[in-house]
Design a protein around this motif. Sequence first.
Motif, PDB file in Angstrom:
ATOM      1  N   GLU A  58       0.871  -1.051  -0.017  1.00 39.58           N
ATOM      2  CA  GLU A  58       0.034   0.002  -0.124  1.00 39.58           C
ATOM      3  C   GLU A  58       1.011   1.429  -0.076  1.00 39.58           C
ATOM      4  O   GLU A  58       2.151   1.333   0.408  1.00 39.58           O
TER       5      GLU A  58
ATOM      6  N   SER B 123      -8.833   5.409  -0.035  1.00 42.92           N
ATOM      7  CA  SER B 123      -9.381   6.621   0.689  1.00 42.92           C
ATOM      8  C   SER B 123      -8.504   7.816   0.180  1.00 42.92           C
ATOM      9  O   SER B 123      -7.590   7.806  -0.153  1.00 42.92           O
ATOM     10  N   ALA B 124      -9.309   9.186   0.309  1.00 47.68           N
ATOM     11  CA  ALA B 124      -8.742  10.284   0.088  1.00 47.68           C
ATOM     12  C   ALA B 124      -9.676  11.333   1.143  1.00 47.68           C
ATOM     13  O   ALA B 124     -10.883  11.254   1.114  1.00 47.68           O
TER      14      ALA B 124
ATOM     15  N   ILE C 137      -3.737  10.413   0.984  1.00 44.98           N
ATOM     16  CA  ILE C 137      -4.445   9.456  -0.050  1.00 44.98           C
ATOM     17  C   ILE C 137      -3.943   8.176   0.243  1.00 44.98           C
ATOM     18  O   ILE C 137      -2.425   7.744   0.443  1.00 44.98           O
ATOM     19  N   ARG C 138      -4.839   7.110   0.252  1.00 44.24           N
ATOM     20  CA  ARG C 138      -4.379   5.803   0.449  1.00 44.24           C
ATOM     21  C   ARG C 138      -4.518   4.785  -0.700  1.00 44.24           C
ATOM     22  O   ARG C 138      -5.930   4.888  -1.185  1.00 44.24           O
ATOM     23  N   TYR C 139      -3.601   4.028  -1.500  1.00 48.31           N
ATOM     24  CA  TYR C 139      -3.728   3.409  -2.224  1.00 48.31           C
ATOM     25  C   TYR C 139      -3.230   1.879  -1.987  1.00 48.31           C
ATOM     26  O   TYR C 139      -2.406   1.732  -1.383  1.00 48.31           O
ATOM     27  N   ARG C 140      -3.878   0.884  -2.631  1.00 49.78           N
ATOM     28  CA  ARG C 140      -3.498  -0.531  -2.649  1.00 49.78           C
ATOM     29  C   ARG C 140      -3.083  -0.733  -3.960  1.00 49.78           C
ATOM     30  O   ARG C 140      -3.819  -0.421  -4.984  1.00 49.78           O
TER      31      ARG C 140
ATOM     32  N   LEU D 186      -2.789   1.166  -9.132  1.00 52.41           N
ATOM     33  CA  LEU D 186      -3.208   1.127  -8.018  1.00 52.41           C
ATOM     34  C   LEU D 186      -4.627   1.325  -7.719  1.00 52.41           C
ATOM     35  O   LEU D 186      -5.275   1.736  -8.842  1.00 52.41           O
ATOM     36  N   GLU D 187      -5.405   0.847  -6.564  1.00 50.94           N
ATOM     37  CA  GLU D 187      -6.830   1.103  -6.290  1.00 50.94           C
ATOM     38  C   GLU D 187      -6.726   2.201  -5.173  1.00 50.94           C
ATOM     39  O   GLU D 187      -6.347   1.999  -4.151  1.00 50.94           O
ATOM     40  N   LEU D 188      -7.758   3.093  -5.265  1.00 53.19           N
ATOM     41  CA  LEU D 188      -7.876   4.100  -4.284  1.00 53.19           C
ATOM     42  C   LEU D 188      -8.563   3.342  -3.078  1.00 53.19           C
ATOM     43  O   LEU D 188      -9.692   2.765  -3.363  1.00 53.19           O
TER      44      LEU D 188
ATOM     45  N   THR E  79       0.425   5.436   1.350  1.00 57.35           N
ATOM     46  CA  THR E  79      -0.252   6.538   1.859  1.00 57.35           C
ATOM     47  C   THR E  79       0.626   7.525   1.677  1.00 57.35           C
ATOM     48  O   THR E  79       1.362   7.845   2.235  1.00 57.35           O
TER      49      THR E  79
END
Length: 185
Positions: A137, A168-169, A179-182, A164-166, A139
Motif C-alpha cells: 500500500e 481513501s482520500a 491519499i491511500r492506495y493499494r 493502484l486502487e484508491l 499512503t
Amino acid sequence: MGLLTFCINVTLDGCVDHREGIADDETHAFFTRLMDESGAMLWGRLTYEMMESYWPAVGRGDVEAPPAVREWAVKLETKPKYVVSSTRQDFHWTNTHHIGGNLRACVQELKDATPDGVLLGSGKLATELDRLDLVDEYTLLVHPRIAGHGPTLHESGLPATRRLELISAKPLRNGAVAIRYRRAG
C-alpha cells in the motif's frame, strides 16, 4: 502477514524533501495515528540517522515542541524500528533493529512477523522494495506546494507501471490531502 505501507509527505510535483511539507499539529496527528495502527517502522540508514538526530531528544523533553509533536516522538521511542543498512550495524536508539543480508527475504520475514503491518518511510528504500514487489500500500500526504526540486518519488525508476486502487482520500484543514492506495491485482 502484515502489509508493507510506503508512507511519505509529497508535494504536487513529487518532491519528497522532508523540509517541503507542512509540519503542523494536524500533520503530526495524522502520522501518529498511522504509526499507532502499525506494528513497526522501516527505514533506510539515511532516514534513520536523520530521525535519530532529532526525535529521541524531543521524546525526552530536551527539545521544546508542541503537544502533537511530542506525542509522535514519545510513541516513536517505543515503536519497533527496523533499519536496512549495509554500512552500519549498531543502532542505539531504543527498540531499533538492523536488517542486513538478503533484502527480499529479510523484509518478507518482517512482514510475516508483523500482523499489524509495517510503515516504510524512506524514498530510496521504497523504490528498491517496490522493485522486489514487496510494497502493498501507499499512503501519501500530498501537500499544496510545488517545490521545483527533488528528491522525487521513485526518481531512479521502476521496471513497470504500478496500477493502484484508491482506498481513501481525505482533505486536511491545512490543505494537504491524505491519499491511500493499494496495489491493484
